[in-house]
Design a protein around this motif. Structure first.
Motif, PDB file in Angstrom:
ATOM      1  N   ILE A 145       4.990  10.375  -7.052  1.00 50.05           N
ATOM      2  CA  ILE A 145       5.727  10.521  -7.679  1.00 50.05           C
ATOM      3  C   ILE A 145       5.053  10.705  -8.924  1.00 50.05           C
ATOM      4  CG2 ILE A 145       8.138   9.541  -8.694  1.00 50.05           C
ATOM      5  CD1 ILE A 145       8.160   8.217  -5.776  1.00 50.05           C
ATOM      6  N   LYS A 146       4.025   9.801  -9.107  1.00 46.48           N
ATOM      7  CA  LYS A 146       4.025   9.991 -10.779  1.00 46.48           C
ATOM      8  C   LYS A 146       3.537  11.337 -11.315  1.00 46.48           C
ATOM      9  CE  LYS A 146       2.395   5.543 -12.201  1.00 46.48           C
ATOM     10  NZ  LYS A 146       1.976   4.201 -12.820  1.00 46.48           N
ATOM     11  N   LYS A 147       2.556  12.022  -9.851  1.00 49.37           N
ATOM     12  CA  LYS A 147       1.262  13.125 -10.063  1.00 49.37           C
ATOM     13  C   LYS A 147       2.405  14.811 -10.010  1.00 49.37           C
ATOM     14  CE  LYS A 147      -2.219  11.818  -7.481  1.00 49.37           C
ATOM     15  NZ  LYS A 147      -3.184  11.887  -6.029  1.00 49.37           N
TER      16      LYS A 147
ATOM     17  N   LYS B  90       0.752  -1.104   0.168  1.00 46.84           N
ATOM     18  CA  LYS B  90      -0.173  -0.515   0.018  1.00 46.84           C
ATOM     19  C   LYS B  90       1.049   1.641  -0.079  1.00 46.84           C
ATOM     20  CE  LYS B  90      -3.840  -1.983   2.223  1.00 46.84           C
ATOM     21  NZ  LYS B  90      -4.458  -1.914   3.723  1.00 46.84           N
ATOM     22  N   ARG B  91       1.643   0.873   0.693  1.00 48.31           N
ATOM     23  CA  ARG B  91       2.522   2.612   0.672  1.00 48.31           C
ATOM     24  C   ARG B  91       3.631   2.887  -0.617  1.00 48.31           C
ATOM     25  NH1 ARG B  91       5.589   2.075   7.107  1.00 48.31           N
ATOM     26  NH2 ARG B  91       3.292   3.150   8.103  1.00 48.31           N
ATOM     27  N   LEU B  92       3.856   1.793  -1.234  1.00 48.09           N
ATOM     28  CA  LEU B  92       4.292   1.822  -2.215  1.00 48.09           C
ATOM     29  C   LEU B  92       3.851   2.085  -3.275  1.00 48.09           C
ATOM     30  CD1 LEU B  92       7.060  -1.514  -2.451  1.00 48.09           C
ATOM     31  CD2 LEU B  92       7.647   0.807  -1.850  1.00 48.09           C
ATOM     32  N   ASP B  93       3.081   1.740  -3.305  1.00 47.26           N
ATOM     33  CA  ASP B  93       1.448   2.763  -4.084  1.00 47.26           C
ATOM     34  C   ASP B  93       1.522   3.682  -4.306  1.00 47.26           C
ATOM     35  OD1 ASP B  93       1.636  -0.304  -5.628  1.00 47.26           O
ATOM     36  OD2 ASP B  93      -0.346  -0.691  -4.770  1.00 47.26           O
ATOM     37  N   SER B  94       1.149   3.977  -2.664  1.00 49.55           N
ATOM     38  CA  SER B  94       0.913   5.485  -2.617  1.00 49.55           C
ATOM     39  C   SER B  94       2.393   6.335  -2.905  1.00 49.55           C
ATOM     40  CB  SER B  94       0.626   5.891  -1.704  1.00 49.55           C
ATOM     41  OG  SER B  94       0.426   6.874  -0.434  1.00 49.55           O
TER      42      SER B  94
ATOM     43  N   SER C  57       3.275  16.862 -12.538  1.00 51.61           N
ATOM     44  CA  SER C  57       3.702  18.286 -12.405  1.00 51.61           C
ATOM     45  C   SER C  57       4.777  19.366 -13.113  1.00 51.61           C
ATOM     46  CB  SER C  57       3.311  18.975 -11.118  1.00 51.61           C
ATOM     47  OG  SER C  57       3.151  20.407 -10.543  1.00 51.61           O
ATOM     48  N   LEU C  58       5.773  18.238 -12.414  1.00 51.34           N
ATOM     49  CA  LEU C  58       6.650  19.511 -13.287  1.00 51.34           C
ATOM     50  C   LEU C  58       6.879  19.714 -14.754  1.00 51.34           C
ATOM     51  CD1 LEU C  58       9.529  17.919 -10.699  1.00 51.34           C
ATOM     52  CD2 LEU C  58       8.925  20.405 -10.574  1.00 51.34           C
ATOM     53  N   THR C  59       7.195  18.266 -15.634  1.00 49.67           N
ATOM     54  CA  THR C  59       7.105  18.110 -16.684  1.00 49.67           C
ATOM     55  C   THR C  59       6.035  19.648 -17.485  1.00 49.67           C
ATOM     56  OG1 THR C  59       6.873  15.915 -16.193  1.00 49.67           O
ATOM     57  CG2 THR C  59       6.021  17.077 -18.936  1.00 49.67           C
TER      58      THR C  59
END
Length: 196
Positions: A82-84, A73-77, A88-90
């Motif tokens: 990180i994806k978000k 669960k923590r890794l998925d979160s 956002s940076l992109t």
């Protein structure tokens, strides 16, 4: 063919020589009795320990399963976060690039000419610097050669002067020796004249 009388079958298929390792019915019953005594004394404790081990194993398996689930669960979160952030940076980078493109397009012709002129001046300055450095290196090299020639010339002059002074000293030494001989000869004559 029957085995000789001194061999006896010991219930495990082995023939044992009689009188040496013969197992009696009494020995087998003693072994069985020992197992019963062991069961009476330690049976409950052994079963209790086995139950505890089984419960402990079940608890460990359950804990490991819980840890795996929590970690997943923590890794998925974390992965979603990180994806978000990357998205956002992109997006910000794209926006900044678009703004720069718009600003570049809005530059007037005069500003473009100034930029081109500045680039030319920078190129000329770079060329002048390179030429100046080359000339300076050549001057330093020439001065170094001249200085080396001057030093060699001074060295030769000093060496010649030293040789001349050395020869002069040798001549002066020879003249003193000659003068000493003359004085000695004169002293002898004076001495001879005085005695007469």
């Amino acid at each position: 063919m029957n085995p000789p009388e001194e061999y006896i079958n010991n219930n495990s298929g082995e023939l044992v020589k009689g009188g040496t390792h013969q197992l009696s019915n009494n020995g087998v019953s003693e072994s069985g009795n020992l197992d019963k005594v062991r069961e009476l004394l330690f049976g409950n404790q052994t079963r209790e320990v086995e139950k505890r081990f089984t419960r402990l194993e079940e608890r460990l398996v359950k804990e490991l399963t819980n840890i795996k689930d929590e970690t997943r669960k923590r890794l998925d979160s974390l992965e979603n976060y990180i994806k978000k952030e990357v998205e956002s940076l992109t997006e910000r980078l794209k926006n900044e690039q678009s703004e720069r493109d718009v600003k570049m397009r809005s530059l007037t012709e005069e500003q473009r000419n100034v930029t081109i002129s500045l680039e030319k001046k920078i190129t000329q300055l770079d060329e002048q610097t390179t030429n100046s450095q080359r000339e300076l290196r050549e001057q330093i090299l020439n001065q170094s050669k001249n200085l080396q020639d001057d030093i060699q010339k001074k060295y030769d002059e000093i060496l010649t002067l030293l040789e001349r002074e050395t020869q002069e000293l040798h001549r002066n030494k020879t003249d003193r020796s000659h003068l000493a001989v003359l004085f000695t000869d004169l002293a002898i004559r004076l001495n001879t004249d005085h005695k007469s």
